[in-house]
Design an enzyme around this catalytic site. Structure first.
Site, PDB file in Angstrom:
ATOM      1  N   GLY A   1       1.113  33.025 -18.306  1.00 12.67           N
ATOM      2  CA  GLY A   1       1.935  31.727 -18.539  1.00 12.67           C
ATOM      3  C   GLY A   1       3.148  31.636 -18.960  1.00 12.67           C
ATOM      4  O   GLY A   1       3.887  32.823 -18.691  1.00 12.67           O
ATOM      5  N   ASN A   2       3.745  30.606 -19.238  1.00  6.98           N
ATOM      6  CA  ASN A   2       5.277  30.748 -19.744  1.00  6.98           C
ATOM      7  C   ASN A   2       5.236  29.759 -20.797  1.00  6.98           C
ATOM      8  O   ASN A   2       4.486  28.882 -21.143  1.00  6.98           O
ATOM      9  CB  ASN A   2       6.294  30.486 -18.464  1.00  6.98           C
ATOM     10  CG  ASN A   2       5.978  29.063 -17.868  1.00  6.98           C
ATOM     11  OD1 ASN A   2       6.163  27.953 -18.531  1.00  6.98           O
ATOM     12  ND2 ASN A   2       5.541  29.074 -16.878  1.00  6.98           N
ATOM     13  N   ARG A   3       6.571  29.541 -21.277  1.00  4.27           N
ATOM     14  CA  ARG A   3       6.924  28.759 -22.417  1.00  4.27           C
ATOM     15  C   ARG A   3       6.963  27.257 -22.191  1.00  4.27           C
ATOM     16  O   ARG A   3       7.744  26.445 -22.996  1.00  4.27           O
ATOM     17  CB  ARG A   3       8.023  29.311 -23.189  1.00  4.27           C
ATOM     18  CG  ARG A   3       7.575  30.702 -23.619  1.00  4.27           C
ATOM     19  CD  ARG A   3       8.681  31.099 -24.900  1.00  4.27           C
ATOM     20  NE  ARG A   3       8.735  32.715 -24.988  1.00  4.27           N
ATOM     21  CZ  ARG A   3       7.701  32.759 -26.044  1.00  4.27           C
ATOM     22  NH1 ARG A   3       7.023  32.069 -26.769  1.00  4.27           N
ATOM     23  NH2 ARG A   3       7.714  34.265 -26.459  1.00  4.27           N
ATOM     24  N   SER A   4       6.986  26.613 -20.922  1.00  2.09           N
ATOM     25  CA  SER A   4       7.570  25.284 -20.749  1.00  2.09           C
ATOM     26  C   SER A   4       6.466  24.509 -21.375  1.00  2.09           C
ATOM     27  O   SER A   4       5.291  24.658 -21.284  1.00  2.09           O
ATOM     28  CB  SER A   4       7.330  25.104 -19.311  1.00  2.09           C
ATOM     29  OG  SER A   4       7.704  23.793 -18.893  1.00  2.09           O
TER      30      SER A   4
ATOM     31  N   ALA B   1       7.960  24.969 -14.827  1.00  3.60           N
ATOM     32  CA  ALA B   1       8.260  26.277 -14.616  1.00  3.60           C
ATOM     33  C   ALA B   1       7.222  26.921 -13.678  1.00  3.60           C
ATOM     34  O   ALA B   1       5.953  27.167 -14.470  1.00  3.60           O
ATOM     35  CB  ALA B   1       8.193  26.980 -16.053  1.00  3.60           C
TER      36      ALA B   1
END
Ligand code: CTP
Ligand code: CA
Length: 232
Positions: free
Chosen positions: A33-36, A100
């Site tokens: 995943g990512n930090r969005s 993102a």
């Protein structure tokens, strides 16, 4: 935040916004995943509703209340986001890609939870995901060339860059064939998970608009100003 007092300059327009961050499954319990946080995309959705637009919000893994008056489509992976955005874009005036989107996904997600053993784990092999923003630009180019029906007149992207911010942003805008690219400066308490943002909006054909540090609604309104101008 008070959303009243905005112009109804998007009345009769259908806008599609992607928000949040995609998740790419490794196994049934794990993902890349990512930090969005989705805050910027949700601010775009609320302000667009306030300005009279019909809003489709394609939301990837966001823990925020649904914006009143928007149609929310939930997705998890980049490929699901692509399908939802392209379907909604078919009858949209503008698309803003604030999500993102993971550039890569595991080649194969395991059907069962990966167990640890005495041996070192296998590496995770990655495959490239589709570039949704580039694909939107591509489809529009093809449709325009074939004069085969309408396609979003305004396509906007977001980019978070850490260095050579403007040069990287300009190259990305051209590569993806979009009309607007919002370039965020990452760091110093800005961007991910914070209520504030500071950005430069790069315009196709040259020029840019600087948006000073402020609430994500302010940046959203600048984006809608530029979109409304292009749809007028
Ligand atoms: N984007 C997309 N599909 C992808 C990756 C990105 O639609 N697979 C969109 C994002 O939603 C964003 C814009 O493209 O609006 C820019 O994303 P960014 O990650 O900055 O661009 P990339 O082309 O992936 O370049 P980089 O190598 O810097 O990550
Ligand atoms: Ca990327």
């Amino acid at each position: 935040r008070v959303l009243a007092g905005r112009p109804a300059d998007l009345a009769g327009r259908h806008v599609v916004i992607s928000a949040g961050g995609t998740r790419e499954a490794i196994d049934p319990v794990r993902f890349i995943g990512n930090r969005s946080s989705g805050l910027q995309g949700y601010a775009l959705a609320r302000t667009a509703v306030a300005r009279g637009a019909e809003v489709t919000l394609v939301s990837a893994n966001v823990a925020l209340p649904d914006p009143a008056g928007a149609k929310v489509v939930r997705v998890e992976s980049a490929r699901a986001l692509r399908d939802a955005v392209l379907a909604a874009a078919d009858h949209a005036d503008a698309v803003v890609m604030a999500a993102a989107v993971a550039d890569f996904r595991p080649v194969r997600a395991s059907d069962t939870k990966i167990k640890k053993s005495a041996a070192e784990p296998d590496p995770i092999r990655l495959a490239k995901n589709p570039d949704v923003l580039a694909e939107l630009g591509e489809v529009r180019r093809e449709r325009r060339a074939a004069e085969s029906g309408p396609y979003p007149r305004v396509i906007a992207g977001f980019a978070a860059e850490t260095d050579d911010v403007l040069a990287n942003g300009r190259a990305k805008l051209e590569r993806k064939g979009c009309d607007l690219l919002v370039v965020n400066q990452v760091g110093e308490g800005l961007a991910f998970g914070t209520p504030d943002n500071a950005a430069v909006v790069l315009l196709a054909g040259g020029g840019s608009v600087e948006v000073p540090r402020g609430p994500k609604e302010d940046l959203a309104d600048v984006v809608w100003d530029l979109v409304a101008e292009r749809l007028a």
